[in-house]
Design an enzyme around this catalytic site. Structure first.
Site: not given
Ligand code: GLU
Length: 481
Positions: A252-254, A262
């Site tokens: 998850s990016k979060r 990235d």
């Protein structure tokens, strides 16, 4: 019937690896069947909207070679392809669904909902909103709306029944309708929720295959009830298992996991990322792993999608990226690696040759600076490094090798190529009664101060230039005493 799939990202500002996999599978489902791939921007959640996010979507898709056949930027027969531009369409279909009995107007305030929620909590019953507005006649509701009362449109679900469907990945899914909540379809600002917009858009855009994360699997029965109420065909559903970072956590990016951008910034090649991502949940019958997009367009099939969650293994991606780097034409690798080399080397050296030397060893471009920084400045190093068991070097042998190398280099006139240096250096071991490694290891140590270098002593000597080589060899001689 022509296969039509759609990628429907919400513009959140980055391309999550999971989103990219969905996009890729959608694209491949369409292309492998000679169909169309549609891009639709799902921007109805205005709170999540991020400036410039749509450009990131276009840019990413272009970088990875996912060319859409219809979309906001190129148009098509089923536009607009941006949900915020389709407000009137959702209103029209919400009204129709009310007439068909699949939805109702709701005038309840947040307070009403809260009261019910509290009551449920007190009695320990799981909360499910029982909307009193279901009992208001359409005529009366319309009167209240024309009087300016705020309203939402909620789904109406008959609790006495069952709804079932077959998902390509998860198989037969069946739920009792009494377990489904009657959620909001159209908000009071006139914008639809995902739950409504996906149904209307997928139908109006003639979508035949819906691929999306399995977090939508439990809501799909509600969507099917709407399809049924409208009398529309239900698309083929392909829900995808999550991509995990480890056994227990989703990628998850979060939570700080890398997005596509990235990874690109770190020096992974888009082609390698795509190739790796396609294998996160899908495999070819023959277990082939390296695929070009053209090959994938031919061999991809939904039957190959696996329902067990895939683990994102960065080491495997690194390996695969290395495979792609090796395949690049030298000039292309030089172009890509130049900014990375110039991060740490400010001298005027033959960067093109350096690129050629490191291409066989680098897996990810961000490994380059640390691998070659010794070219700029000789690092501090320990004399112990000259003693190498496998190379059979000792302090004495190293001293001899360096002294001989110093003499040799001083007298060398041709430093114009790796070959010239190679020819001059390689007569020495035999002359000195040493093995090649016994001569070259000390030189490499003196020139780099490192145990590991991305290329050998001769290449490094060429890149450093004669004067710098001499100076580093003299430092080595002094160290060895
Ligand atoms: N906008 C949704 C998302 O980004 C798309 C889900 C779907 O593909 O239907 O999660």
């Amino acid at each position: 019937m022509e296969v039509r799939s759609r990628f429907a990202p919400s513009p959140t500002g980055y391309m999550h690896i999971g989103n990219l996999r969905t996009a890729l599978y959608e694209y491949l489902v369409a292309k492998s069947a000679g169909g169309k791939f549609i891009l639709r921007i799902e921007d109805t959640d205005q709170e999540r909207y991020v400036e410039g996010a749509v450009d990131i979507i276009y840019k990413t898709m272009k970088m990875v070679g996912l060319k859409h056949d219809e979309g906001p930027d190129i148009g098509g027969n089923f536009g607009p392809y941006v949900q915020s531009e389709r407000k009137a369409i959702y209103k029209k279909y919400a009204d129709i669904l009310v007439e068909l009995g699949g939805a109702h107007y709701c005038f309840c305030s947040e307070e009403e909902l809260e009261n019910q929620r509290k009551k449920c909590e007190e009695t320990g019953v799981p909360f499910k909103f029982d909307d009193p507005c279901k009992n208001i006649s359409i005529e009366e509701a319309k009167k209240r709306i024309s009087n300016g009362e705020k309203y939402t449109v909620r789904q109406t679900i008959n609790p006495d029944g069952e709804v079932s469907f077959d998902d390509v990945v998860y198989g037969h899914v069946s739920v009792e309708t009494k377990t489904l909540d009657e959620g909001i379809l159209l908000k009071s600002d006139g914008l639809p929720t995902y739950n409504f917009a996906n149904v209307v858009d997928d139908h109006l855009m003639n979508i035949t295959h819906v691929l999306r994360g399995n977090e939508y699997l439990s809501s799909t029965p509600k969507y099917n009830l709407m399809y049924q109420a409208f009398g529309w065909d239900i698309p083929t559903y392909v829900h995808l298992p999550p991509i995990m970072k480890d056994e227990h956590n989703k990628l998850s990016k979060r939570n700080g996991d890398a997005s596509f951008q990235d990874l690109v910034q770190k020096g992974y090649l888009p082609e390698a990322i795509v190739n790796y991502i396609v294998l996160l949940g899908w495999s070819a019958k023959n277990d082939q792993e390296i695929f070009s997009m053209e090959e994938l367009e031919k061999v991809f099939n939904v039957e190959g999608i696996n329902k067990s969650p895939a683990i994102f293994d960065i080491e495997k991606l690194k390996w695969m990226n290395g495979v792609y780097i090796r395949e690049l034409p030298c000039e292309k690798f030089y172009k890509l690696s130049e900014p990375w080399m110039k991060q740490v080397i400010h001298k005027d050296i033959d960067f093109e040759t350096l690129a050629k030397c490191i291409q066989p060893r680098v897996n990810v471009l961000n490994e380059i600076p640390e691998a070659i920084d010794f070219i700029e400045i000789l690092p501090e190093y320990d004399t112990e490094m000259y003693i190498h068991k496998k190379m059979k070097t000792t302090v004495e042998i190293s001293r001899t090798a360096l002294l001989e190398a110093e003499n040799l280099i001083k007298n060398m006139t041709d430093w114009s190529s790796i070959e010239a240096i190679h020819d001059a250096f390689m007569v020495m071991p035999e002359k000195l009664g040493l093995k090649n490694g016994q001569f070259l290891w000390p030189i490499r140590t003196a020139l780099t101060g490192k145990q590991c270098t991305p290329t050998g002593a001769i290449e490094i000597a060429y890149l450093l230039g004669k004067e710098e080589c001499l100076s580093r060899i003299q430092i080595g001689i002094n160290k060895l005493g």
